[in-house]
Scaffold this active site. Structure first.
Site, PDB file in Angstrom:
ATOM      1  N   GLN A   1       0.641  -1.512  -0.054  1.00 29.04           N
ATOM      2  CA  GLN A   1      -0.104  -0.555   0.226  1.00 29.04           C
ATOM      3  C   GLN A   1       0.840   1.917  -0.294  1.00 29.04           C
ATOM      4  O   GLN A   1       0.775   1.801  -0.994  1.00 29.04           O
ATOM      5  CB  GLN A   1      -0.952   0.124   1.352  1.00 29.04           C
ATOM      6  CG  GLN A   1      -1.619   1.291   1.582  1.00 29.04           C
ATOM      7  CD  GLN A   1      -2.377   0.986   0.147  1.00 29.04           C
ATOM      8  OE1 GLN A   1      -3.443   0.022  -0.283  1.00 29.04           O
ATOM      9  NE2 GLN A   1      -3.058   2.645  -0.555  1.00 29.04           N
TER      10      GLN A   1
ATOM     11  N   CYS B   1      -6.328   4.648   2.740  1.00 28.66           N
ATOM     12  CA  CYS B   1      -5.852   3.477   1.791  1.00 28.66           C
ATOM     13  C   CYS B   1      -7.145   2.983   1.231  1.00 28.66           C
ATOM     14  O   CYS B   1      -6.725   2.113   0.004  1.00 28.66           O
ATOM     15  CB  CYS B   1      -5.017   2.455   2.659  1.00 28.66           C
ATOM     16  SG  CYS B   1      -5.863   1.511   3.253  1.00 28.66           S
TER      17      CYS B   1
HETATM   18  N1   CP Z   1      -5.847  -1.530   0.912  1.00 29.24           N
HETATM   19  C1   CP Z   1      -6.215  -2.348   0.870  1.00 29.24           C
HETATM   20  O1   CP Z   1      -5.291  -3.116   1.342  1.00 29.24           O
HETATM   21  O2   CP Z   1      -7.740  -2.510   0.208  1.00 29.24           O
HETATM   22  P1   CP Z   1      -8.162  -3.680   0.588  1.00 29.24           P
HETATM   23  O3   CP Z   1      -8.405  -4.623   2.074  1.00 29.24           O
HETATM   24  O4   CP Z   1      -9.543  -4.082  -0.306  1.00 29.24           O
HETATM   25  O5   CP Z   1      -7.253  -5.370  -0.319  1.00 29.24           O
HETATM   26  N1  NVA Z   2      -5.837  -1.183   8.770  1.00 29.96           N
HETATM   27  C1  NVA Z   2      -7.044  -1.448   7.845  1.00 29.96           C
HETATM   28  C2  NVA Z   2      -6.459  -1.470   6.268  1.00 29.96           C
HETATM   29  C3  NVA Z   2      -7.222  -2.250   5.390  1.00 29.96           C
HETATM   30  C4  NVA Z   2      -6.398  -2.384   3.731  1.00 29.96           C
HETATM   31  C5  NVA Z   2      -6.420  -3.268   8.309  1.00 29.96           C
HETATM   32  O1  NVA Z   2      -6.791  -3.798   8.601  1.00 29.96           O
HETATM   33  O2  NVA Z   2      -7.831  -3.634   7.900  1.00 29.96           O
END
Ligand code: CP
Ligand code: NVA
Length: 308
Positions: free
Chosen positions: A137, A266
């Site tokens: 990311q 993200c």
């Molecule tokens: N930002 C991200 O990793 O999204 P997902 O959880 O959809 O893969």
């Molecule tokens: N911090 C979040 C990011 C998801 C892409 C998680 O770990 O759920």
């Protein structure tokens, strides 16, 4: 063969090489339909396993599309459906998968699972998110920042919210790419001290500022993420919301950053919790560029892993 486990485990030179490669990969696809193959087919003949022990939209689709565009093939596996979810060791899984596939991407809970996979696999392993970090990311995010604003070195990045896995990879990146990072959030949700110390040791400024309005003063980039991550217990939801409400990224907060500051998330987002729709859909936001750049950045990462 090289694993891509974390941003602090890859040299700044190689990281920079990946960002530069990702920009070229993106440019080369300009105007092509999504299903068209890349010209040089760097993954032709390669089989890639994508393992998910947690939900995913971006990681799953961008890796799958990226491998296919590069001429390779994918199989998407859910941890629960594999013997991995029924008692087979990670080490044995890694050894077996290495006999079938050329590359493994895994999204999992404990970092130890990722590290054990990498230790026993004889093919490259890529971290597609653990409870602790999310390096792919942040590679996409660095690429996105630089597309819009030029080199990130020396810039001020401010994280508002939970000191989570995505923040941790930003801290790794601060040390490796040379930008300053300020965390603003409640003390109870501070990031692990180790991430801060390690970045500071690389000569960048890492600050904690409890007042979000002071924190974003002079920011070139404001970032946030969900208040409840996938590994956090749902029972903590209300408490976290109460603690984090004051750290919402809204128009009033963005107005304290530099006039041309970017906003990142993200995704997936909980609109009007950690960030308002006004900001997410507003002029500072580059959230969908970040999502797109996952594709290009990860193609560069996979090529680096395979020496392709
Ligand atoms: N930002 C991200 O990793 O999204 P997902 O959880 O959809 O893969
Ligand atoms: N911090 C979040 C990011 C998801 C892409 C998680 O770990 O759920």
């Amino acid at each position: 063969m090289q694993h891509f486990l974390d941003i602090n485990k890859t040299s700044p030179k190689d990281l920079r090489g990946m960002i530069d490669a990702a920009k070229k990969i993106k440019d080369a696809r300009h105007g092509l339909p999504k299903g068209a193959l890349d010209q040089d087919l760097p993954l032709e003949g390669h089989m890639v396993a994508l393992i998910f022990e947690k939900p995913s939209t971006r990681t799953r689709v961008s890796f799958d599309v990226g491998v296919r565009q590069m001429g390779g093939q994918t199989m998407v596996l859910s941890g629960a459906d594999m013997q991995l979810g029924h008692g087979e060791t990670i080490a044995d899984t890694a050894r077996v998968l290495s006999r079938y596939v050329d590359l493994i991407m895994i999204r999992t809970f404990e970092e130890a699972t990722l590290l054990e996979m990498a230790e026993h696999a004889t093919v490259p392993v890529i971290n597609g998110l653990t409870n602790r970090t999310h390096p792919c990311q942040i590679m996409a995010d660095i690429m996105t920042f630089e597309e819009h604003r030029g080199p990130i070195q020396g810039k001020k990045v401010v994280w508002s919210g939970d000191g989570n896995n995505v923040f941790a990879s930003f801290a790794h990146a601060a040390g490796q790419f040379g930008f300053d990072l300020t965390f603003t959030g409640p003390e109870t949700l501070d990031p692990e001290q180790k991430f801060l110390d390690e970045a500071r040791a690389k000569g960048v400024s890492i600050e904690i500022e409890r007042d979000p309005h002071k924190a974003v003063d002079g920011a070139d980039l404001v970032v946030t993420d969900t208040w409840v991550s996938m590994h956090d217990p749902q029972s903590a939801r209300e408490r976290r919301h109460n603690q984090l409400r004051g750290y919402q990224v809204n128009a009033a907060l963005m107005s304290k950053a530099k006039p041309d500051a970017l906003f990142m998330h993200c995704l997936p987002a909980h609109r009007d919790d950690e960030a308002t729709s006004e900001v997410m859909d507003g002029p500072h936001s580059v959230i969908f560029d970040e999502a797109e750049n996952r594709l290009h950045a990860q193609k560069a990462i996979m090529q680096w892993c395979l020496g392709a």
